[in-house]
Design an enzyme around this catalytic site. Sequence first.
Site, mmCIF file in Angstrom:
data_model
loop_
_atom_site.group_PDB
_atom_site.id
_atom_site.type_symbol
_atom_site.label_atom_id
_atom_site.label_comp_id
_atom_site.label_asym_id
_atom_site.label_seq_id
_atom_site.Cartn_x
_atom_site.Cartn_y
_atom_site.Cartn_z
ATOM 1 N N GLN A 1 -29.886 -11.374 26.039
ATOM 2 C CA GLN A 1 -29.606 -12.623 25.329
ATOM 3 C C GLN A 1 -29.614 -12.364 23.808
ATOM 4 O OE1 GLN A 1 -32.711 -15.222 26.769
ATOM 5 N NE2 GLN A 1 -32.032 -14.988 28.897
ATOM 6 N N HIS A 2 -30.570 -11.536 23.367
ATOM 7 C CA HIS A 2 -30.686 -11.230 21.941
ATOM 8 C C HIS A 2 -29.481 -10.433 21.460
ATOM 9 C CE1 HIS A 2 -32.499 -9.060 18.393
ATOM 10 N NE2 HIS A 2 -32.761 -10.320 18.131
ATOM 11 N N ARG A 3 -28.876 -9.693 22.394
ATOM 12 C CA ARG A 3 -27.712 -8.857 22.064
ATOM 13 C C ARG A 3 -26.442 -9.690 21.960
ATOM 14 N NH1 ARG A 3 -27.333 -3.181 25.404
ATOM 15 N NH2 ARG A 3 -26.985 -1.923 23.526
ATOM 16 N N ARG B 1 -6.577 -13.222 3.771
ATOM 17 C CA ARG B 1 -8.041 -13.233 3.711
ATOM 18 C C ARG B 1 -8.567 -14.629 4.075
ATOM 19 N NH1 ARG B 1 -7.697 -10.585 -2.044
ATOM 20 N NH2 ARG B 1 -6.973 -8.514 -1.460
ATOM 21 N N SER C 1 -23.547 -9.885 -2.949
ATOM 22 C CA SER C 1 -22.319 -10.516 -2.436
ATOM 23 C C SER C 1 -22.461 -10.877 -0.961
ATOM 24 C CB SER C 1 -21.134 -9.570 -2.618
ATOM 25 O OG SER C 1 -20.870 -9.403 -3.987
ATOM 26 N N GLY D 1 -4.219 2.069 -2.268
ATOM 27 C CA GLY D 1 -4.226 0.833 -1.480
ATOM 28 C C GLY D 1 -5.107 -0.186 -2.162
ATOM 29 N N GLU E 1 -6.382 -5.731 4.159
ATOM 30 C CA GLU E 1 -6.543 -6.894 3.289
ATOM 31 C C GLU E 1 -7.649 -6.673 2.267
ATOM 32 O OE1 GLU E 1 -3.726 -8.867 4.415
ATOM 33 O OE2 GLU E 1 -4.049 -8.678 2.276
ATOM 34 N N ARG F 1 -23.209 -9.233 36.898
ATOM 35 C CA ARG F 1 -23.952 -7.976 37.064
ATOM 36 C C ARG F 1 -25.398 -8.253 37.389
ATOM 37 N NH1 ARG F 1 -22.635 -2.830 38.279
ATOM 38 N NH2 ARG F 1 -24.048 -1.282 37.368
ATOM 39 N N THR G 1 0.834 -1.214 0.000
ATOM 40 C CA THR G 1 0.000 0.000 0.000
ATOM 41 C C THR G 1 0.860 1.253 0.000
ATOM 42 O OG1 THR G 1 -1.697 -1.188 1.226
ATOM 43 C CG2 THR G 1 -1.825 1.200 1.282
#
Length: 558
Positions: free
Chosen positions: A234-236, A188, A423, A50, A327, A213, A45
């Site tokens: 939990q969802h987090r 990669r 993609s 880059g 990368e 906590r 780079t």
Amino acid sequence: MEGHPLALHDVMFIPALVAQASDEQNKKWLRRAQRREIVGCYAQTELGHGSNLRKLETTATYDVSTQEFVLHTPQITSLKWWPGGLGKSSNYAVVVANMIVKEKHLGPHSFLVQLRDEITHQSLKGITVGDIGPKLSFNAIDNGFLGFDNYRIPRTNLLMRHSRVEPDGTYVKPPHAKINYSAMVRVRSHMATGQGNFLAQALTIAVRYSTVRRQGFIESGEQEVKVLDYQTQQHRLFPSIAKAYAFTFAGYETIRLYEQLLKEVDTGNVSLMADLHALTSGLKSVVTHQTAQGIEQARMACGGHGYSQASYISEIFGVAVGGCTYEGENMVMLLQLARYLVKSVEQIKAGESGKLGPLVAYLAVKVDGVDLEKGVEEYMKAFQHVSRLQTWKASEKFLKLLKSGEKREVAWNKSSVELTRASRLHTRLYIAETFKRSVQEVADPRLKEVLTDLLHLHVNYELLDMATYALEDGFLSSSQLDYVRDQLYFYLAKIRPNAVSLVDSWEFSDMQLRSVLGRRDGNVYENLVAWAKASPLNKTDVLPSVEKYLKPMMNSKL
Ligand SMILES: CCCCCCCCCCCC(=O)SCCNC(=O)CCNC(=O)[C@H](O)C(C)(C)COP(=O)(O)OP(=O)(O)OC[C@H]1O[C@@H](n2cnc3c(N)ncnc32)[C@H](O)[C@@H]1OP(=O)(O)O
Ligand SMILES: Cc1cc2nc3c(=O)[nH]c(=O)nc-3n(C[C@H](O)[C@H](O)[C@H](O)COP(=O)(O)OP(=O)(O)OC[C@H]3O[C@@H](n4cnc5c(N)ncnc54)[C@H](O)[C@@H]3O)c2cc1C
């Protein structure tokens, strides 16, 4: 954690020599590099470029009269800029320069270049080298800059495993135009496991802390609840536990494929290059972005103490999120995969679906509907459907613009956001499939059961997240989406009792985690106070700045 000055010596310099230096050359260099008698980096780079390697400006011009290459930095934007370990640690570099032989510009080629004296470590004549200054993170690595002033190296310092320049200047082409890019493909190929590791570290800290906590009540009682008992917590966190495993499994696969590619290329078989480039371009982009999001959620899930450096999560975030850029910047790499997807669609339209590789064969097969209650296989079909739908829509948009007379590059640019969406969906299908395959291969029934719970959590979380694409053509009904939500919450609750064991199973030591919140002994509060008291600011009760600034200010009669 934040890497170390020799990180790039190990992850890029040595692999570049292995992949691109001839056996002859490696007799001289590789052993010395492996024994760390020399320290190297990968200098590609530049200040001005880059992503677009075709426009790298550092030149390596062959001087046939002396059989040397003359390395030169024509202008400020040509300075090598960013390579890790370049600033102060390395005394050698694999330098990627535009090679010029007999006035012909032959594009980026790799050269082994000595930068500093092996005894004094002083930079050599004709070399300007230094550190680029503090960064968001990764500050244990000296990313550097490098300039050449007509700096001469022997012809034999061109890495000549695949391309050669003979003494008389004859150029021998490599078997594939991009074979010199292999060092990047290797990194990669390793990034999914590396990023999975970063995510696992952050989740270990956040899950352990969430059982220490206590805050608030779900139903009134003596004790406040552990915050891990909140469904929102939990969802987090739990979908990221699943992703840490999923990314690691996907990474095992791409590492194996890279090793296979390395062997095949040596026999002249370059057929795997296009597939692996496309796969790893998409994988590094999706994994780095989702890892960064997951680590940020883990930090926020720890409340105020998550924001303290005592949690160490911000450092993990800083190191991991760099992967969205290094990368290969994520947008650029998603568009590389999109080239591959559009080519696949064009093959199908030309009646050549038989030529499609295993990773894209699904693009030719229409699925009418799914019965999600039948299990994970049905989710895979749903992922195939949304990826196919988006890939075809984005490709048709591009091809229609082309047909309307737009230049290819302009049509491409006008379709690029839709193409990057395709993609991402294609890559998330790949991640889910490797996750499923890997869990199926687990022998221990108890392990298999817990990992299957994580897989179910993952596919429901992912499908809900892709709902737009699944609903837009009526492929999924809203009642099926209700089923997905119910399943998601069911698996959050099912995983709760195993959550701590799932993160403990990664066996990070307290030293590796460097987190007061993530301590294995759970002794957070006393150690937070000790950590704070150890801060340099608390060395004295009254700081010198009080005499110098506060008092004069407070006593001044304005
Ligand atoms: C804990 C501490 C850890 C520490 C860990 C810390 C690690 C940090 C490491 C960071 C190190 C770095 O960042 S090192 C520097 C990284 N830099 C990059 O990744 C640069 C990204 N840019 C590139 O790779 C290139 O410019 C491209 C691929 C974007 C474009 O290249 P190009 O030469 O212009 O090619 P392009 O016209 O786009 O495509 C022409 C054809 O070549 C194909 N092609 C392109 N590249 C490849 C390839 N590698 N392999 C096969 N095929 C390829 C394309 O698919 C296409 O095929 P067809 O479609 O025609 O069939
Ligand atoms: C922590 C870290 C470590 C690094 N280590 C090394 C190293 O060891 N060796 C090394 O050689 N390099 C290293 N790099 C450099 C890194 O590889 C480059 O920063 C990266 O390739 C992106 O290139 P760039 O910085 O020129 O960004 P640019 O390409 O200038 O990107 C800027 C913006 O333009 C967009 N863009 C650019 N081209 C296109 C396009 N064709 N289509 C659409 N959008 C586009 C990008 O998506 C991005 O949003 C490192 C960088 C970091 C952050």
